[in-house]
Design an enzyme around this catalytic site. Sequence first.
Site, PDB file in Angstrom:
ATOM      1  N   CYS A  17     -44.067  22.671   5.334  1.00  0.00           N
ATOM      2  CA  CYS A  17     -42.871  21.819   5.255  1.00  0.00           C
ATOM      3  C   CYS A  17     -43.234  20.338   5.363  1.00  0.00           C
ATOM      4  O   CYS A  17     -44.019  19.938   6.220  1.00  0.00           O
ATOM      5  CB  CYS A  17     -41.901  22.188   6.367  1.00  0.00           C
ATOM      6  SG  CYS A  17     -40.411  21.168   6.417  1.00  0.00           S
ATOM      7  N   ASP A  70     -41.825   7.078  29.352  1.00  0.00           N
ATOM      8  CA  ASP A  70     -41.846   6.151  28.222  1.00  0.00           C
ATOM      9  C   ASP A  70     -42.400   4.752  28.489  1.00  0.00           C
ATOM     10  O   ASP A  70     -43.155   4.232  27.687  1.00  0.00           O
ATOM     11  CB  ASP A  70     -40.429   6.050  27.621  1.00  0.00           C
ATOM     12  CG  ASP A  70     -40.424   5.369  26.262  1.00  0.00           C
ATOM     13  OD1 ASP A  70     -41.416   5.508  25.531  1.00  0.00           O
ATOM     14  OD2 ASP A  70     -39.444   4.701  25.934  1.00  0.00           O
TER      15      ASP A  70
END
Length: 347
Positions: free
Chosen positions: A192, A135
């Site tokens: 979706c 990260d």
Amino acid sequence: MLEPASLKERIRAEAERIGFVTCGFARADAVPQAGEALRAWLAEGRHGTMGWMEERAGQRAHPQSLWPEARSVIALAMSYAPGTDPRALEGAPDHGRISVYAQGADYHKTVKKALKALARFIVDSVPSQLKVFVDTAPVMEKPLSAAAGIGWQGKHTNLLSRSHGNWLFLGVIFTELELEPDEPGRDHCGSCTACMAACPTGAIDGPRRIDARKCISYLTIEHSGPIPLEFREAMGNRIYGCDDCLAACPWNRFAEQAQANRAFLPRAELVAPRLADLLMLDDEGFRALFAGSPIKRIGVKRFLRNCLIAAGNSGDPSLRPHVERLRSDEDPVVAEAAGWAAGRLTA
């Protein structure tokens, strides 16, 4: 010397033993299109005030720009699947909502420790050079993880897995070893659009298109100035991050808390904290409450700003004394948020 196929299976087995729920392999040059998409996103200003993304965009765009010796990428994921619906506190406006990922231990430390342990295992098996990332470095973990087959990027831009949903912390290992790549992850979102419809501010304005400047996670964590007026009501009682797009994903029905690393189990005091208590925090109290938590990095002032917006949205007049006290805060952003909240509680 281990055969590459045998080495891959040993790495997978060790990764699982250490606590990762999935592991995949990709070539270091597997996602050239990710750099192009990043540059387009930055050109549109969608990164907001996250200047660090622009400053190191060149390194972020390609693993070999960061480390020329990289030949393969090992992508790994650790689950933090919650035991309850993160949206349950929506009906408790006198309590603050903290994103699931921040209710337990700081994932940076937990994931990096596991990555280093796996790196030692690899080097002991085959002496080689490698680097681990989680990260904080200019690495595009999500496209690389999709290329390595551990999932795909959903329409909310986060990584999705058919087995583990989207409650995943990602880490990657760059290695000079030539490892056979796995098949890339296939997109299983279909038609979706649940995550897009769930976004409170409309930040997801197209499949895999997110405008950070409208995102509540960005506004409550990365943004240091006043929260733009047009987004304050939509924030509701979210005081650190937002889980709505993640929680809406139907694939989460396969994600169980039993899969989650125990380090990420929520601390009781962070599951449903009372706004009245949070608004009383000073710097010392803030540091004590959030020791070992990723929340600590935003500082008490930014956190109080978020809590004041939540107080203003609460409709709870009992919070008025706590809000009034902060109208004279030395930080102008806190003082402004307190004035806004006070006005809402007397309207």
